[in-house]
Structures are given as structure tokens and as C-alpha cells.
Scaffold this motif. Structure first.
Motif, PDB file in Angstrom:
ATOM      1  N   VAL A 165       0.854  -1.184   0.000  1.00  0.00           N
ATOM      2  CA  VAL A 165       0.000   0.000   0.000  1.00  0.00           C
ATOM      3  C   VAL A 165       0.889   1.233   0.000  1.00  0.00           C
ATOM      4  O   VAL A 165       1.750   1.388   0.867  1.00  0.00           O
ATOM      5  CB  VAL A 165      -0.927   0.028   1.245  1.00  0.00           C
ATOM      6  N   LYS A 166       0.707   2.114  -0.966  1.00  0.00           N
ATOM      7  CA  LYS A 166       1.509   3.323  -1.045  1.00  0.00           C
ATOM      8  C   LYS A 166       1.099   4.288   0.072  1.00  0.00           C
ATOM      9  O   LYS A 166      -0.086   4.477   0.328  1.00  0.00           O
ATOM     10  CB  LYS A 166       1.331   3.973  -2.409  1.00  0.00           C
ATOM     11  N   THR A 167       2.090   4.882   0.705  1.00  0.00           N
ATOM     12  CA  THR A 167       1.811   5.761   1.852  1.00  0.00           C
ATOM     13  C   THR A 167       2.112   7.230   1.591  1.00  0.00           C
ATOM     14  O   THR A 167       1.713   8.085   2.376  1.00  0.00           O
ATOM     15  CB  THR A 167       2.632   5.305   3.072  1.00  0.00           C
ATOM     16  N   GLU A 168       2.784   7.528   0.490  1.00  0.00           N
ATOM     17  CA  GLU A 168       3.197   8.905   0.212  1.00  0.00           C
ATOM     18  C   GLU A 168       2.001   9.846   0.061  1.00  0.00           C
ATOM     19  O   GLU A 168       1.035   9.556  -0.639  1.00  0.00           O
ATOM     20  CB  GLU A 168       4.033   8.939  -1.068  1.00  0.00           C
ATOM     21  N   ASN A 169       2.071  10.962   0.763  1.00  0.00           N
ATOM     22  CA  ASN A 169       1.041  12.007   0.701  1.00  0.00           C
ATOM     23  C   ASN A 169      -0.355  11.524   1.135  1.00  0.00           C
ATOM     24  O   ASN A 169      -1.370  12.013   0.659  1.00  0.00           O
ATOM     25  CB  ASN A 169       0.949  12.595  -0.710  1.00  0.00           C
ATOM     26  N   LYS A 170      -0.386  10.561   2.049  1.00  0.00           N
ATOM     27  CA  LYS A 170      -1.665  10.046   2.537  1.00  0.00           C
ATOM     28  C   LYS A 170      -1.758  10.219   4.048  1.00  0.00           C
ATOM     29  O   LYS A 170      -0.765  10.080   4.761  1.00  0.00           O
ATOM     30  CB  LYS A 170      -1.834   8.558   2.195  1.00  0.00           C
ATOM     31  N   GLU A 171      -2.967  10.494   4.523  1.00  0.00           N
ATOM     32  CA  GLU A 171      -3.216  10.549   5.961  1.00  0.00           C
ATOM     33  C   GLU A 171      -3.161   9.132   6.518  1.00  0.00           C
ATOM     34  O   GLU A 171      -3.457   8.158   5.809  1.00  0.00           O
ATOM     35  CB  GLU A 171      -4.603  11.151   6.242  1.00  0.00           C
ATOM     36  N   ILE A 172      -2.818   9.016   7.808  1.00  0.00           N
ATOM     37  CA  ILE A 172      -2.678   7.697   8.423  1.00  0.00           C
ATOM     38  C   ILE A 172      -3.975   6.890   8.347  1.00  0.00           C
ATOM     39  O   ILE A 172      -3.952   5.679   8.142  1.00  0.00           O
ATOM     40  CB  ILE A 172      -2.184   7.808   9.892  1.00  0.00           C
ATOM     41  N   ASN A 173      -5.119   7.560   8.479  1.00  0.00           N
ATOM     42  CA  ASN A 173      -6.385   6.841   8.419  1.00  0.00           C
ATOM     43  C   ASN A 173      -6.668   6.282   7.032  1.00  0.00           C
ATOM     44  O   ASN A 173      -7.249   5.203   6.889  1.00  0.00           O
ATOM     45  CB  ASN A 173      -7.538   7.750   8.845  1.00  0.00           C
ATOM     46  N   GLN A 174      -6.262   7.010   6.003  1.00  0.00           N
ATOM     47  CA  GLN A 174      -6.448   6.524   4.634  1.00  0.00           C
ATOM     48  C   GLN A 174      -5.582   5.292   4.391  1.00  0.00           C
ATOM     49  O   GLN A 174      -6.025   4.315   3.783  1.00  0.00           O
ATOM     50  CB  GLN A 174      -6.091   7.617   3.618  1.00  0.00           C
ATOM     51  N   ILE A 175      -4.346   5.348   4.881  1.00  0.00           N
ATOM     52  CA  ILE A 175      -3.450   4.195   4.746  1.00  0.00           C
ATOM     53  C   ILE A 175      -4.054   2.995   5.466  1.00  0.00           C
ATOM     54  O   ILE A 175      -4.069   1.875   4.953  1.00  0.00           O
ATOM     55  CB  ILE A 175      -2.066   4.513   5.348  1.00  0.00           C
ATOM     56  N   ALA A 176      -4.560   3.253   6.654  1.00  0.00           N
ATOM     57  CA  ALA A 176      -5.152   2.190   7.463  1.00  0.00           C
ATOM     58  C   ALA A 176      -6.323   1.529   6.741  1.00  0.00           C
ATOM     59  O   ALA A 176      -6.442   0.306   6.717  1.00  0.00           O
ATOM     60  CB  ALA A 176      -5.616   2.755   8.806  1.00  0.00           C
TER      61      ALA A 176
END
Length: 238
Positions: A165-176
Motif C-alpha cells: 500500500v503506497k503511503t506517500e502524501n496520505k493521511e494515516i487513516n487513509q493508509i489504514a
């Protein structure tokens, strides 16, 4: 009976929520697109039927109340707690305290002559500290709130890497959310479920109803939880 109990515990929210904190409650309910709506009539009916509860002419609120009370009594029986002559709130509290003290014992925490809230605090801090060390997080000079936040986020980033899962420029909740959805889809595929044109929410519901033991083994990350004292049921994954 074991399968039934696991299925029902996976519902979250309606179980062991009697203002006791959620450290020892059911596994955290999925969030976002992967959330199973406990108001879902089909799901509630299945839960009730598996417990031998008659649902005829009963609304969802009544069914949830009966499910909640039945599960608490089942857990009390399992823990050797007597329920005769006690109201459900008292039984629920005894269940909570017994589970909490058992967890404290496993962590080497002495509970003698301690207020239950102090025990809860010590258990929470011990679990966070233990998890931090496992994750290689420096604990020196950090407040527990800060440490809990770091543990929570590192767990999510670790799972994001695992599931590409790409994490760049994402809020932690979106990554989650994205990690959780991939976890669910992958688990469904392993169980041989048809995942085509199905959302993570639909797949999770199907697994919860038909493969509760497998869902319990998933250890889905507890996303969108507030980082605060006694709110980290998800850190039971140690």
C-alpha cells in the motif's frame, strides 16, 4: 458453541460495551468501507438465532440487547462468575474486571489492593511499552500518549509495506483503510470466496457469518482509534 461465540464477538459495538472501556472487548470493528453495519437485519438475526434467541416481532434494538446480555452471561459462565440474582451491569463489570486481572497477571502486574482503573492503566502501559520494544521504538523520555501514537502508526506503516500500500502524501487513516481492505480481500481469497465485484465490507460480512474462526485469526489492525489511555484494544495483537 465456540464457533457461535466467535461469530458474535466479531460484531463489536453491541458486545461488552457497558461503559467498561474497550481494552478487553471484542476485536475492533472495521472502519470505513470495510465496516460491517451491526444494524444489518440479516446479520443481527443470524447472531440471535445462533444464540437461541427468538427474534419474532422484535425490533433491532431489542435483539441487540438480548444478544448483548446473553453473551455477557456466556462469558461470565466461562470465567466461573455466578450470575444468579445480579443485574446485567453488575455481571458485565465482573466479567470486565476478571478479564483485566487475568491480563495483568500474564503481564506480571500485581493487582492486590488496587483500584480497577489503576490496573487498567498499568495493563495499557505495559502492553504499549512491550509493543514499542517489539517494533524497535525508543521509549526513553516519552509520555505514554506519544508512545501509543508511535506504536499505532508504526503498526500501520509496517502492514502497509507488507500489503504494498503506497503511503506517500496520505493521511494515516487513509493508509489504514487501504491496508484493512487488502487484508480482508486476501483472506477471502484464501478461503476460496468469490471476490469479484464485492467490496471489502461485503466480503468481511460473509466471512464473519461463515468463517468466524478464520476472521478472528486475521488480527486486523485497529484503525481510526483515538490514541488515548485505555482505548487500545487493538494492541492485544502482541
Amino acid at each position: 458453541m465456540k464457533k457461535i461465540l466467535i461469530l458474535l464477538l466479531m460484531a463489536a459495538g453491541v458486545i461488552f460495551s457497558a461503559n467498561m472501556g474497550n481494552v478487553y472487548a471484542a476485536p475492533p470493528a472495521p472502519q470505513g468501507n470495510a465496516k460491517v453495519n451491526i444494524e444489518d437485519g440479516e446479520f443481527l438475526k443470524k447472531m440471535a438465532e445462533n444464540l437461541g434467541i427468538n427474534t419474532k416481532d422484535k425490533d433491532s434494538a431489542t435483539i441487540k440487547k438480548e444478544i448483548h446480555e446473553t453473551l455477557i452471561k456466556m462469558e461470565a459462565k466461562k470465567l466461573g462468575i455466578k450470575t444468579e440474582g445480579k443485574d446485567i451491569k453488575q455481571i458485565a463489570m465482573e466479567v470486565h474486571e476478571t478479564n483485566l486481572k487475568n491480563e495483568a497477571k500474564k503481564l506480571g502486574i500485581n493487582t492486590d489492593n488496587k483500584d480497577i482503573r489503576l490496573i487498567m492503566k498499568e495493563v495499557f502501559e505495559a502492553k504499549i511499552t512491550k509493543k514499542a520494544k517489539e517494533l524497535g521504538i525508543d521509549t526513553k523520555g516519552k509520555k505514554m500518549e506519544q508512545l501509543a501514537k508511535e506504536v499505532h502508526e508504526k503498526m500501520i506503516y509496517a502492514e502497509a509495506k507488507k500489503y504494498d500500500v503506497k503511503t506517500e502524501n496520505k493521511e494515516i487513516n487513509q493508509i489504514a483503510d487501504e491496508v484493512r481492505e487488502k487484508q480482508i480481500i486476501k483472506a477471502a481469497e484464501k478461503l476460496g470466496l468469490d471476490t469479484k465485484n464485492k467490496t471489502a465490507k461485503e466480503l468481511l460480512k460473509e466471512m464473519m457469518m461463515n468463517y468466524p474462526e478464520e476472521v478472528k485469526k486475521l488480527k486486523l489492525l485497529p484503525f481510526h482509534e483515538k490514541v488515548g489511555m485505555h482505548r487500545h484494544g487493538g494492541f492485544k495483537q502482541s
